[in-house]
Motif scaffolding. Structure first.
Motif, short mmCIF file in Angstrom:
data_model
loop_
_atom_site.label_atom_id
_atom_site.label_comp_id
_atom_site.label_asym_id
_atom_site.label_seq_id
_atom_site.Cartn_x
_atom_site.Cartn_y
_atom_site.Cartn_z
N ASP A 8 3.38 9.87 47.47
CA ASP A 8 4.49 10.50 46.66
C ASP A 8 3.78 11.83 45.98
N LEU A 9 2.78 11.97 45.88
CA LEU A 9 1.98 12.84 45.24
C LEU A 9 1.83 14.34 46.20
N LEU A 10 1.67 14.04 47.41
CA LEU A 10 1.70 15.01 48.42
C LEU A 10 3.03 15.60 48.69
N ARG A 11 4.34 14.67 48.58
CA ARG A 11 5.44 15.33 48.78
C ARG A 11 6.00 16.19 47.61
N GLU A 12 5.28 15.91 46.38
CA GLU A 12 5.48 16.85 45.18
C GLU A 12 4.73 18.21 45.36
N LEU A 13 3.50 17.93 46.15
CA LEU A 13 2.77 19.27 46.22
C LEU A 13 2.90 20.02 47.21
N THR A 14 3.42 19.50 48.39
CA THR A 14 3.81 20.38 49.68
C THR A 14 4.37 21.67 49.40
N PRO A 15 5.53 21.87 48.71
CA PRO A 15 6.19 22.91 48.57
C PRO A 15 5.37 24.10 47.64
N GLN A 16 4.64 23.53 46.85
CA GLN A 16 3.77 24.35 45.87
C GLN A 16 2.76 25.14 46.61
N VAL A 17 2.00 24.32 47.48
CA VAL A 17 0.78 24.82 48.33
C VAL A 17 1.51 25.84 49.31
N LEU A 18 2.52 25.08 49.87
CA LEU A 18 3.32 26.17 51.03
C LEU A 18 3.47 27.53 50.36
N GLY A 19 4.27 27.51 49.19
CA GLY A 19 4.65 28.72 48.56
C GLY A 19 3.72 29.62 48.30
N ALA A 20 2.48 28.93 47.65
CA ALA A 20 1.22 29.61 47.35
C ALA A 20 0.73 30.52 48.61
N LEU A 21 0.61 29.81 49.86
CA LEU A 21 0.30 30.49 50.91
C LEU A 21 0.89 31.51 51.48
N VAL A 22 2.35 31.22 51.42
CA VAL A 22 3.48 32.32 51.85
C VAL A 22 3.44 33.51 50.95
N ARG A 23 3.36 33.31 49.83
CA ARG A 23 3.12 34.44 48.82
C ARG A 23 1.99 35.49 49.18
N ARG A 24 0.83 34.51 49.44
CA ARG A 24 -0.31 35.40 49.83
C ARG A 24 -0.40 35.96 50.93
N HIS A 25 -0.24 35.28 52.10
CA HIS A 25 -0.20 35.84 53.55
C HIS A 25 1.17 36.03 54.48
N GLY A 26 2.24 35.65 53.74
CA GLY A 26 3.51 35.85 54.42
C GLY A 26 3.35 34.89 55.69
N ARG A 27 3.78 35.28 56.93
CA ARG A 27 3.62 34.41 58.11
C ARG A 27 4.08 32.99 57.71
N PHE A 28 5.40 32.53 57.44
CA PHE A 28 6.03 31.39 57.10
C PHE A 28 5.67 30.27 57.99
N GLU A 29 5.85 30.85 59.14
CA GLU A 29 5.62 29.75 60.24
C GLU A 29 4.26 29.25 60.38
N ASP A 30 3.33 30.01 60.23
CA ASP A 30 2.06 29.61 60.54
C ASP A 30 1.60 28.94 59.38
N CYS A 31 2.09 29.39 57.92
CA CYS A 31 1.57 28.70 56.97
C CYS A 31 2.13 27.31 56.73
N GLU A 32 3.46 27.15 57.12
CA GLU A 32 3.94 25.78 57.25
C GLU A 32 3.05 24.67 58.17
N ASP A 33 2.65 25.30 59.15
CA ASP A 33 1.75 24.49 60.19
C ASP A 33 0.48 24.20 59.46
N ALA A 34 -0.16 25.04 58.65
CA ALA A 34 -1.21 25.10 58.24
C ALA A 34 -1.10 24.00 56.96
N VAL A 35 -0.20 23.89 56.43
CA VAL A 35 0.16 23.04 55.13
C VAL A 35 0.41 21.68 55.78
#
Length: 405
Positions: A8-35
């Motif tokens: 449950d916690l991971l589902r809540e945090l996943t979009p927050q972490v992915l958003g932070a990475l995409v904002r910082r690095h771009g590369r949506f596809e690579d960031c999504e795989d990393a998350v």
């Protein structure tokens, strides 16, 4: 920490972490795989070793290291970043929640509704590809390819990680709401398979819509959609028998309806209708609230339901809206009036052979005394749906008519 709590916690945090990475690095596809790699590591480690003090920081660190390793070398080892992940203080993690921005990106206008839905469930909902594939009854490889193509199309279209403004924002928000609506509908009444419900999808749609509402509390249509989901989901326990057979609305045991969800939904409806604009989700929620307000099916305020459908049909014309108005009209003016309105849909290609049109016509024909016609339409409706639960219900209705004739 137990595995369900971690999930449950991971589902809540996943979009927050992915958003932070995409904002910082771009590369949506690579960031999504990393998350996803970080989430997998957490799902294994947290239940066994305990949750870190800052779970969001932990995930961000692991995902960032995975992304950097991926950039540096195609041979990066997945275990390295999980084993060496250090707890990061809150100051190292962006305080902003980019979930809404991420939803806009997943619902990019270059994608089809099906791919928007799949990408939203994967990137924002935190569901695995296998879970999404099972929900939509397709092979995992097929769903993986669909999600991969969606990410590539977003990248090729130059999707930027910013909230659009003005008219574009409103247009994109409607796409986001439509995708969440589709996810909920598939969870509430599965389009195929043995089960009527897919509770995990319905719960996920409600969770995501709550997140959007938290970020846009003044938007009437967001509130309306959330209210519609809550009021509809409140009936879930009463919609099937112990054997899994469908129970129509007028035969449901209303004591089984979730009053907490109904009360919350009604309050949202009242608040949304007080705003300056009126949209289709607000109207559908108002209709659902009218049904919820009736202690018995006989006490339903059908004139009000019909009036609301008339307004909905005017501002958002759709054959399904007309079909539902026909049901309400039949309750107000009799089955002949309902059948006359249904006849206006016969030339609509979107409704040709649709099981809902066939089943409603069967119901109204039965009310007029045309048992043979009702039996034929129930049989045709049963053959037209891929839902086993709906097939059983429609065949049982036809069986009753056959016994009666």
């Amino acid at each position: 920490m137990t595995a369900p709590v971690a999930e449950d916690l991971l589902r809540e945090l996943t979009p927050q972490v992915l958003g932070a990475l995409v904002r910082r690095h771009g590369r949506f596809e690579d960031c999504e795989d990393a998350v996803q790699e970080a989430v997998l590591a957490a799902a294994v480690q947290w239940p066994a070793e305990g949750m870190p003090d800052n779970p969001r920081g932990w995930l961000t660190t692991v995902a960032s290291r995975r992304l950097i390793d991926q950039m540096r070398s195609d041979h990066a080892r997945r275990e390295r970043e999980a084993a060496t992940a250090a707890d990061v203080g809150p100051e190292d993690v962006p305080a902003t929640d980019d979930t809404l921005v991420l939803l806009f990106l997943c619902c990019h206008p270059t994608l089809t509704p099906a791919t928007q839905t799949a990408l939203t469930l994967r990137a924002v909902g935190g569901l695995t590809t296998a879970e999404i594939a099972r929900a939509f009854l397709v092979p995992e490889a097929t769903m993986a390819a669909r999600i991969s193509r969606a990410k590539q199309r977003v990248r090729a279209a130059g999707g930027s990680f910013v909230l659009p403004h003005g008219a574009e924002r409103e247009e994109r928000l409607q796409v986001v709401l439509h995708v969440l609506y589709l996810i909920f509908n598939e969870g509430y009444t599965a389009s195929s398979g043995r089960e009527l419900h897919r509770a995990d999808l319905a719960h996920e749609a409600i969770r995501l819509t709550r997140m959007v509402h938290a970020q846009l509390p003044g938007d009437g249509e967001v509130a309306g959609l959330l209210a519609l989901m809550l009021l509809t989901h409140a009936r879930r326990q009463a919609r099937t028998t112990a054997a899994g057979d469908l129970v129509p609305l007028d035969e449901q045991d209303r004591a089984k309806w979730d009053r907490g969800l109904i009360d919350e939904g009604v309050e949202l409806v009242k608040a949304s209708l007080a705003g300056p604009a009126l949209g289709p989700y607000q109207l559908q929620a108002a209709i659902a609230a009218t049904h919820a307000d009736a202690a018995t099916a006989e006490e339903t305020n059908w004139p009000q339901v019909h009036a609301l459908y008339l307004i909905l049909e005017r501002i958002a014309p759709n054959p399904m809206v007309t079909l539902n108005r026909a049901i309400a009209l039949a309750e107000v003016e009799g089955p002949a009036a309902g059948l006359a309105l249904l006849s206006t849909l016969d030339g609509d290609e979107r409704m040709a052979g649709h099981h809902r049109l066939l089943s409603v016509r069967a119901h109204l024909l039965d009310q007029t005394g045309d048992t043979a016609g009702a039996y034929e339409h129930y049989r045709r409706a049963a053959k037209a749906t891929a839902s086993i639960a709906e097939q059983r219900y429609l065949e049982s209705r036809a069986g009753r008519l056959r016994t009666r004739s």
